[in-house]
Design an enzyme around this catalytic site. Structure first.
Site, short mmCIF file in Angstrom:
data_model
loop_
_atom_site.label_atom_id
_atom_site.label_comp_id
_atom_site.label_asym_id
_atom_site.label_seq_id
_atom_site.Cartn_x
_atom_site.Cartn_y
_atom_site.Cartn_z
N LYS A 1 -12.48 -20.06 13.86
CA LYS A 1 -11.78 -20.65 12.60
C LYS A 1 -10.58 -19.79 12.23
CE LYS A 1 -15.07 -21.39 9.98
NZ LYS A 1 -16.32 -20.94 10.65
N ARG B 1 -17.50 -26.34 2.04
CA ARG B 1 -18.59 -25.98 2.93
C ARG B 1 -19.76 -26.95 2.23
NH1 ARG B 1 -16.81 -20.50 4.71
NH2 ARG B 1 -18.48 -20.10 6.40
N ARG C 1 -18.50 -9.35 18.08
CA ARG C 1 -17.69 -9.19 17.20
C ARG C 1 -18.40 -8.09 16.17
NH1 ARG C 1 -15.87 -13.61 12.88
NH2 ARG C 1 -17.88 -13.50 12.06
N ARG D 1 -18.64 -6.11 10.76
CA ARG D 1 -19.04 -7.11 9.52
C ARG D 1 -20.40 -6.99 9.04
NH1 ARG D 1 -16.24 -12.81 9.24
NH2 ARG D 1 -18.14 -13.46 8.47
N ARG E 1 -26.95 -17.93 8.85
CA ARG E 1 -25.51 -18.62 8.80
C ARG E 1 -25.26 -19.74 9.44
NH1 ARG E 1 -22.07 -13.81 10.45
NH2 ARG E 1 -20.37 -15.09 10.50
P1 ADP Z 1 -17.96 -17.43 8.82
O1 ADP Z 1 -17.45 -19.09 9.07
O2 ADP Z 1 -18.15 -16.70 10.15
O3 ADP Z 1 -19.61 -17.38 8.20
P2 ADP Z 1 -16.47 -16.70 6.74
O4 ADP Z 1 -15.65 -15.53 6.77
O5 ADP Z 1 -15.90 -17.93 6.61
O6 ADP Z 1 -17.28 -16.63 8.04
O7 ADP Z 1 -17.49 -16.37 5.36
C1 ADP Z 1 -17.89 -15.25 5.38
C2 ADP Z 1 -19.16 -15.60 4.07
O8 ADP Z 1 -18.31 -15.89 2.88
C3 ADP Z 1 -20.08 -16.87 4.02
O9 ADP Z 1 -21.32 -16.60 4.77
C4 ADP Z 1 -20.29 -17.05 2.63
O10 ADP Z 1 -21.28 -16.08 2.13
C5 ADP Z 1 -18.95 -16.74 2.04
N1 ADP Z 1 -18.25 -18.02 1.86
C6 ADP Z 1 -16.99 -18.24 2.36
N2 ADP Z 1 -16.48 -19.34 2.06
C7 ADP Z 1 -17.62 -20.04 1.10
C8 ADP Z 1 -17.44 -21.30 0.68
N3 ADP Z 1 -16.61 -22.12 0.79
N4 ADP Z 1 -18.86 -21.39 -0.23
C9 ADP Z 1 -19.62 -20.65 -0.33
N5 ADP Z 1 -19.68 -19.33 0.25
C10 ADP Z 1 -18.67 -19.08 1.11
#
Ligand code: ADP
Length: 189
Positions: free
Chosen positions: A13, A88, A127, A133, A144
Site C-alpha cells: 500500500k 481501518r 522488510r 520496523r 497484524r
Molecule cells: P501495515 O499496513 O503494514 O500494518 P501501517 O504503516 O499502515 O502498516 O500501520 C502501522 C501501524 O500503525 C498499525 O499496525 C497500527 O498500529 C497503526 N495504525 C495505522 N493506521 C491506523 C488506523 N487507521 N487505525 C488504527 N491504527 C492505525
C-alpha cells in the site's frame, strides 16, 4: 480524486500510494507514516500510539480520528487525496463519511491490493531485515494480519456495496502493479 488504498499489511500500500498519488498530483496520507513520525519525534500522540503499534494492535479510534480530521483540514487536500491506512474500522468509516459530508464530498474510489497471505508474510519478514520496523517481527506480523482480517477486511464489502471498490492484484514488480492500478482506476471512472 479522493481515493483510499486498502489491503493487508505487506500488500504494498505505502509503495503504491506514493507512486499513484504522484501520478495524480494529489497528496498521499499514510496514518502509519504519521504515527511513526510522531513516535520518532517523541510527541504525545507518538508516546500514546507506540505501545499499540509495537504489539500489532490498532491505535484507539479516538486518537486516530482526531489526527486524520486535522490532516484533512489542511489546504493541500482540497483537490483530492489518497488515504493509506485509514479508515481501518467501521467506526473510522463513519467518522470519515462525516468529515467528507461536511464538505459535500465523498470517496470516489477504493483501490484494493490483493496478495496471498504467505506472500505478505515473506515480504514483511524481508522488510524487517532492511528497515528494522519494530512491528515487523513474525509474531507481530501474524497479529497484524489477524487484526486486519477481523476489523478491516469487512470494510471491503461495504465499499463494494457502495459501488466504489476497484480490485487489482498486488503480485509482481512494483511498476506492473502501478500500471494495473492506474488503468483500473481510469476505467472505473
Ligand atoms: P501495515 O499496513 O503494514 O500494518 P501501517 O504503516 O499502515 O502498516 O500501520 C502501522 C501501524 O500503525 C498499525 O499496525 C497500527 O498500529 C497503526 N495504525 C495505522 N493506521 C491506523 C488506523 N487507521 N487505525 C488504527 N491504527 C492505525
Amino acid at each position: 480524486m479522493r481515493l483510499l488504498i486498502m489491503g493487508p499489511p505487506g500488500a504494498g500500500k505505502g509503495t503504491q500510494a506514493a507512486v499513484i498519488a504522484e501520478r495524480l498530483s494529489i497528496p498521499a496520507i499514510s496514518t502509519g507514516d504519521i504515527f511513526r513520525a510522531s513516535v520518532a519525534r517523541g510527541t504525545r500522540l507518538g508516546l500514546q500510539a507506540k505501545g499499540f503499534m509495537d504489539a500489532g494492535e490498532y491505535v484507539p479510534d479516538s486518537l486516530t480520528n482526531e489526527m486524520v480530521r486535522e490532516r484533512l483540514a489542511e489546504d493541500d487536500v482540497r483537490g483530492g487525496f489518497l488515504l493509506d491506512g485509514y479508515p481501518r474500522t467501521l467506526a473510522q468509516v463513519e467518522v470519515l463519511d462525516g468529515i467528507l459530508a461536511q464538505r459535500h464530498t465523498k470517496l470516489d474510489r477504493v483501490l484494493q491490493l490483493s496478495v496471498e497471505v504467505e506472500e505478505v508474510v515473506s515480504r514483511l519478514l524481508r522488510r524487517a531485515e532492511v528497515e528494522g520496523r519494530t512491528d515487523d517481527t513474525e509474531d507481530v506480523i501474524r497479529r497484524r494480519l489477524e487484526v486486519y482480517a477481523e476489523q478491516t477486511a469487512p470494510l471491503l464489502e461495504l465499499y463494494a456495496n457502495r459501488g466504489v471498490l476497484v480490485q487489482v492484484s498486488g503480485d509482481g514488480p512494483v511498476e506492473e502493479v502501478t500500471e494495473r492500478a492506474v488503468v483500473a482506476l481510469d476505467s472505473a471512472r
